[in-house]
Design a protein around this motif. Structure first.
Motif, PDB file in Angstrom:
ATOM      1  N   ALA A  32      38.369 -92.441 -49.409  1.00  0.00           N
ATOM      2  CA  ALA A  32      38.192 -91.068 -48.908  1.00  0.00           C
ATOM      3  C   ALA A  32      39.534 -90.349 -48.847  1.00  0.00           C
ATOM      4  O   ALA A  32      39.639 -89.167 -49.210  1.00  0.00           O
ATOM      5  CB  ALA A  32      37.524 -91.085 -47.530  1.00  0.00           C
ATOM      6  N   ARG A  33      40.583 -91.045 -48.398  1.00  0.00           N
ATOM      7  CA  ARG A  33      41.909 -90.424 -48.356  1.00  0.00           C
ATOM      8  C   ARG A  33      42.396 -90.126 -49.782  1.00  0.00           C
ATOM      9  O   ARG A  33      43.010 -89.093 -50.044  1.00  0.00           O
ATOM     10  CB  ARG A  33      42.899 -91.323 -47.615  1.00  0.00           C
ATOM     11  N   GLY A  34      42.136 -90.998 -50.710  1.00  0.00           N
ATOM     12  CA  GLY A  34      42.535 -90.776 -52.101  1.00  0.00           C
ATOM     13  C   GLY A  34      41.819 -89.574 -52.706  1.00  0.00           C
ATOM     14  O   GLY A  34      42.422 -88.754 -53.394  1.00  0.00           O
ATOM     15  N   VAL A  35      40.528 -89.462 -52.437  1.00  0.00           N
ATOM     16  CA  VAL A  35      39.759 -88.322 -52.936  1.00  0.00           C
ATOM     17  C   VAL A  35      40.285 -87.031 -52.310  1.00  0.00           C
ATOM     18  O   VAL A  35      40.456 -86.017 -52.991  1.00  0.00           O
ATOM     19  CB  VAL A  35      38.248 -88.507 -52.654  1.00  0.00           C
ATOM     20  N   ALA A  36      40.569 -87.041 -51.009  1.00  0.00           N
ATOM     21  CA  ALA A  36      41.086 -85.854 -50.325  1.00  0.00           C
ATOM     22  C   ALA A  36      42.440 -85.447 -50.926  1.00  0.00           C
ATOM     23  O   ALA A  36      42.697 -84.266 -51.156  1.00  0.00           O
ATOM     24  CB  ALA A  36      41.219 -86.112 -48.826  1.00  0.00           C
ATOM     25  N   THR A  37      43.292 -86.424 -51.192  1.00  0.00           N
ATOM     26  CA  THR A  37      44.599 -86.129 -51.795  1.00  0.00           C
ATOM     27  C   THR A  37      44.420 -85.543 -53.200  1.00  0.00           C
ATOM     28  O   THR A  37      45.079 -84.561 -53.564  1.00  0.00           O
ATOM     29  CB  THR A  37      45.453 -87.414 -51.868  1.00  0.00           C
ATOM     30  N   GLN A 167      36.609 -78.902 -48.195  1.00  0.00           N
ATOM     31  CA  GLN A 167      35.667 -79.207 -47.132  1.00  0.00           C
ATOM     32  C   GLN A 167      34.751 -80.355 -47.531  1.00  0.00           C
ATOM     33  O   GLN A 167      34.413 -81.214 -46.723  1.00  0.00           O
ATOM     34  CB  GLN A 167      34.842 -77.972 -46.785  1.00  0.00           C
ATOM     35  N   MET A 168      34.347 -80.386 -48.808  1.00  0.00           N
ATOM     36  CA  MET A 168      33.462 -81.467 -49.256  1.00  0.00           C
ATOM     37  C   MET A 168      34.208 -82.803 -49.261  1.00  0.00           C
ATOM     38  O   MET A 168      33.613 -83.853 -49.134  1.00  0.00           O
ATOM     39  CB  MET A 168      32.950 -81.157 -50.660  1.00  0.00           C
ATOM     40  N   ALA A 169      35.516 -82.746 -49.375  1.00  0.00           N
ATOM     41  CA  ALA A 169      36.296 -83.973 -49.431  1.00  0.00           C
ATOM     42  C   ALA A 169      36.492 -84.599 -48.049  1.00  0.00           C
ATOM     43  O   ALA A 169      36.923 -85.742 -47.935  1.00  0.00           O
ATOM     44  CB  ALA A 169      37.654 -83.693 -50.052  1.00  0.00           C
ATOM     45  N   GLN A 170      36.211 -83.858 -47.019  1.00  0.00           N
ATOM     46  CA  GLN A 170      36.381 -84.368 -45.655  1.00  0.00           C
ATOM     47  C   GLN A 170      35.380 -85.518 -45.458  1.00  0.00           C
ATOM     48  O   GLN A 170      34.227 -85.450 -45.871  1.00  0.00           O
ATOM     49  CB  GLN A 170      36.130 -83.272 -44.620  1.00  0.00           C
ATOM     50  N   PRO A 171      35.796 -86.592 -44.805  1.00  0.00           N
ATOM     51  CA  PRO A 171      34.872 -87.712 -44.569  1.00  0.00           C
ATOM     52  C   PRO A 171      33.730 -87.268 -43.682  1.00  0.00           C
ATOM     53  O   PRO A 171      33.870 -86.445 -42.790  1.00  0.00           O
ATOM     54  CB  PRO A 171      35.755 -88.776 -43.899  1.00  0.00           C
ATOM     55  N   GLY A 172      32.580 -87.744 -43.973  1.00  0.00           N
ATOM     56  CA  GLY A 172      31.379 -87.408 -43.196  1.00  0.00           C
ATOM     57  C   GLY A 172      31.366 -88.134 -41.851  1.00  0.00           C
ATOM     58  O   GLY A 172      32.143 -89.048 -41.588  1.00  0.00           O
ATOM     59  N   PRO A 173      30.472 -87.656 -40.959  1.00  0.00           N
ATOM     60  CA  PRO A 173      30.399 -88.283 -39.625  1.00  0.00           C
ATOM     61  C   PRO A 173      29.830 -89.687 -39.664  1.00  0.00           C
ATOM     62  O   PRO A 173      29.205 -90.104 -40.547  1.00  0.00           O
ATOM     63  CB  PRO A 173      29.499 -87.342 -38.848  1.00  0.00           C
TER      64      PRO A 173
END
Length: 173
Positions: A32-37, A167-173
């Motif tokens: 998730a951090r890699g996708v956000a970056t 916003q879509m890259a933010q990890p879900g709950p």
């Protein structure tokens, strides 16, 4: 098997399950951090592309303004030439009246008047061509302005898409 044994066995199974899930959670967090970056890098590249588009639009607008200024100056020159031609035509007409008694000079003056008239017509045609060119340049200016507006809208849309992707890259709950 007693209840106590069952509870102990259930605790052991839960502990094993927990130990199995912890590495998976860590790997998922790293992904998730890699996708956000990666999304942030893509958004930054899109923003750089939008800025370069704005720069090129600005350069094009400046060039068109320079061309229009040159055309306006050229039109002024043609106006002055046309005014001078009219003055020459008037002077030639006056000279014709002065030399009516001299047939050779009169014939030459008539020829010169015809040439001046041809030149005046040519200058008038050049003036009309310049006017048409100015109209075309005005249409080009409007088109460039429309393009600039569309690119500005596109840049805004791209920026909005960047925000949506972030916003879509933010990890879900």
């Amino acid at each position: 098997m007693s209840d106590r044994d069952r509870l102990d066995r259930l605790n052991q199974v839960l502990d094993q399950l927990e130990q199995t899930l912890v590495p998976g959670e860590q790997a998922s967090g790293q992904r998730a951090r890699g996708v956000a970056t990666m999304i942030k890098v893509v958004v930054a590249l899109i923003a750089a592309l939008a800025l370069s588009n704005l720069h090129f639009i600005n350069d094009l607008t400046q060039e068109v303004r320079g061309v229009i200024g040159g055309m306006n100056e050229m039109t002024g020159h043609f106006d002055r030439v046309a005014a001078r031609m009219q003055t020459m035509r008037t002077e030639i007409a006056r000279m014709e009246t002065d030399v009516r008694l001299m047939p050779v000079l009169q014939a030459q003056m008539a020829e010169m008047a015809g040439q001046v008239e041809q030149m005046t017509d040519a200058v008038d045609a050049m003036q009309q061509t310049t006017t048409r060119l100015e109209a075309r340049l005005d249409r080009m200016k409007l088109t460039v302005g429309d393009m600039a507006g569309r690119l500005r809208d596109l840049n805004q849309s791209v920026g909005a898409m960047g925000v949506d992707v972030d916003q879509m890259a933010q990890p879900g709950p």
